[in-house]
Design an enzyme around this catalytic site. Sequence first.
Site, PDB file in Angstrom:
ATOM      1  N   LYS A 197      37.918  88.393  -5.576  1.00 29.84           N
ATOM      2  CA  LYS A 197      38.853  89.334  -6.182  1.00 29.84           C
ATOM      3  C   LYS A 197      39.017  89.031  -7.669  1.00 29.84           C
ATOM      4  O   LYS A 197      39.141  87.861  -8.002  1.00 29.84           O
ATOM      5  CB  LYS A 197      40.235  89.211  -5.498  1.00 29.84           C
ATOM      6  CG  LYS A 197      40.197  89.441  -4.001  1.00 29.84           C
ATOM      7  CD  LYS A 197      41.563  89.226  -3.369  1.00 29.84           C
ATOM      8  CE  LYS A 197      41.681  87.909  -2.671  1.00 29.84           C
ATOM      9  NZ  LYS A 197      42.960  87.718  -1.943  1.00 29.84           N
ATOM     10  N   ASP A 207      45.801  88.905   1.806  1.00 28.80           N
ATOM     11  CA  ASP A 207      45.714  87.733   0.931  1.00 28.80           C
ATOM     12  C   ASP A 207      46.438  86.568   1.612  1.00 28.80           C
ATOM     13  O   ASP A 207      47.278  86.785   2.495  1.00 28.80           O
ATOM     14  CB  ASP A 207      46.369  88.083  -0.413  1.00 28.80           C
ATOM     15  CG  ASP A 207      46.493  86.882  -1.322  1.00 28.80           C
ATOM     16  OD1 ASP A 207      45.469  86.209  -1.551  1.00 28.80           O
ATOM     17  OD2 ASP A 207      47.612  86.608  -1.796  1.00 28.80           O
ATOM     18  N   ASP A 230      47.472  82.919  -0.168  1.00 29.19           N
ATOM     19  CA  ASP A 230      48.450  82.184  -0.972  1.00 29.19           C
ATOM     20  C   ASP A 230      49.360  83.164  -1.711  1.00 29.19           C
ATOM     21  O   ASP A 230      48.888  84.018  -2.452  1.00 29.19           O
ATOM     22  CB  ASP A 230      47.725  81.266  -1.969  1.00 29.19           C
ATOM     23  CG  ASP A 230      48.529  80.018  -2.285  1.00 29.19           C
ATOM     24  OD1 ASP A 230      49.733  79.983  -1.946  1.00 29.19           O
ATOM     25  OD2 ASP A 230      47.967  79.085  -2.867  1.00 29.19           O
ATOM     26  N   ASP A 243      49.863  89.624  -3.276  1.00 26.23           N
ATOM     27  CA  ASP A 243      50.984  89.404  -4.206  1.00 26.23           C
ATOM     28  C   ASP A 243      50.553  89.481  -5.669  1.00 26.23           C
ATOM     29  O   ASP A 243      51.393  89.377  -6.553  1.00 26.23           O
ATOM     30  CB  ASP A 243      51.614  88.020  -3.957  1.00 26.23           C
ATOM     31  CG  ASP A 243      50.665  86.877  -4.317  1.00 26.23           C
ATOM     32  OD1 ASP A 243      49.503  86.918  -3.861  1.00 26.23           O
ATOM     33  OD2 ASP A 243      51.068  85.975  -5.069  1.00 26.23           O
TER      34      ASP A 243
HETATM   35 MG   LIG Z   1      47.921  85.517  -3.591  1.00 28.87          MG
END
Ligand SMILES: [Mg+2]
Length: 279
Positions: free
Chosen positions: A194, A23, A25, A219
Amino acid sequence: MNNRLSGGSGKGESRPLKGLLLDLDGTIYHGGVPIPGADMLIRRLNEIGLPYRFVTNNSSAAPETVAKRLQTMGIDAQPQDVCTSAQAAARYVADKRPGARVLVIGESGLRDALLDAGLNVVDRQADVVVQGIDRAFTYEKAAEAVAAILGGADFVMTNPDLLLPTESGLKPGAGSIGAMIAAAGGKKPVVIGKPSSILMDYALAELGMDAAETWVVGDNMATDIAAGKAADCGTILVLTGLTTRGNYEQYARAAGCEPDVICGDLSELMSYISSFMRS
Ligand SMILES: [Mg+2]
């Protein structure tokens, strides 16, 4: 939080680790600021020759733009290292309906990906409506999309994120625009990004790896970890962004899934990855 899963001693070690879907960000950077250890992580992955892709739900930026953004943060990245929901949406439509006429609600990254996939971008009589984030969205555009869907067009949405984090706070995301079109058109979209496995399956194909030997790192429990589970990949939650030790239980309950492994930061992640390289 289950400590059994923390710090690289997780149950996941029974499965191989030969590739990574990372991922961006909250995992590699926050806004324009790299997360500590991100540059070192990518350098190390390149040194040991472990294949990876950056996987993003963002449909607005082309891979070239994403790679450049990473480079300005000191992170080694090439356009071919990046998989976006726009590319995955374009591939999905091109596979299902080769040469389809597509009405686009979105930005240049999405439009370019659809054209690159050999699809015909049209204003009317569309076979498919493909919709992503569109910061120039208007009532007129909504009306065109709804007319196409009521006329029988398929509806594909790049990513379901309801909110878009920006430097001036949270703004409506692609999922909020899609919700309006879905309500008026009376049709639920096929979701590419996602937590759908479609983006992950696209990234796996680009990586040339099977899910059984690839791990998703992110995250966000509801998107990254859920998508990793949906695609049958191993999953590693990093506590570098949205999820913290304080809110983990709440997010795990909301997402209805748990990661195979939890790493507190990117150096812990690198240690976990290294443990596979030694064995
Ligand atoms: Mg993220």
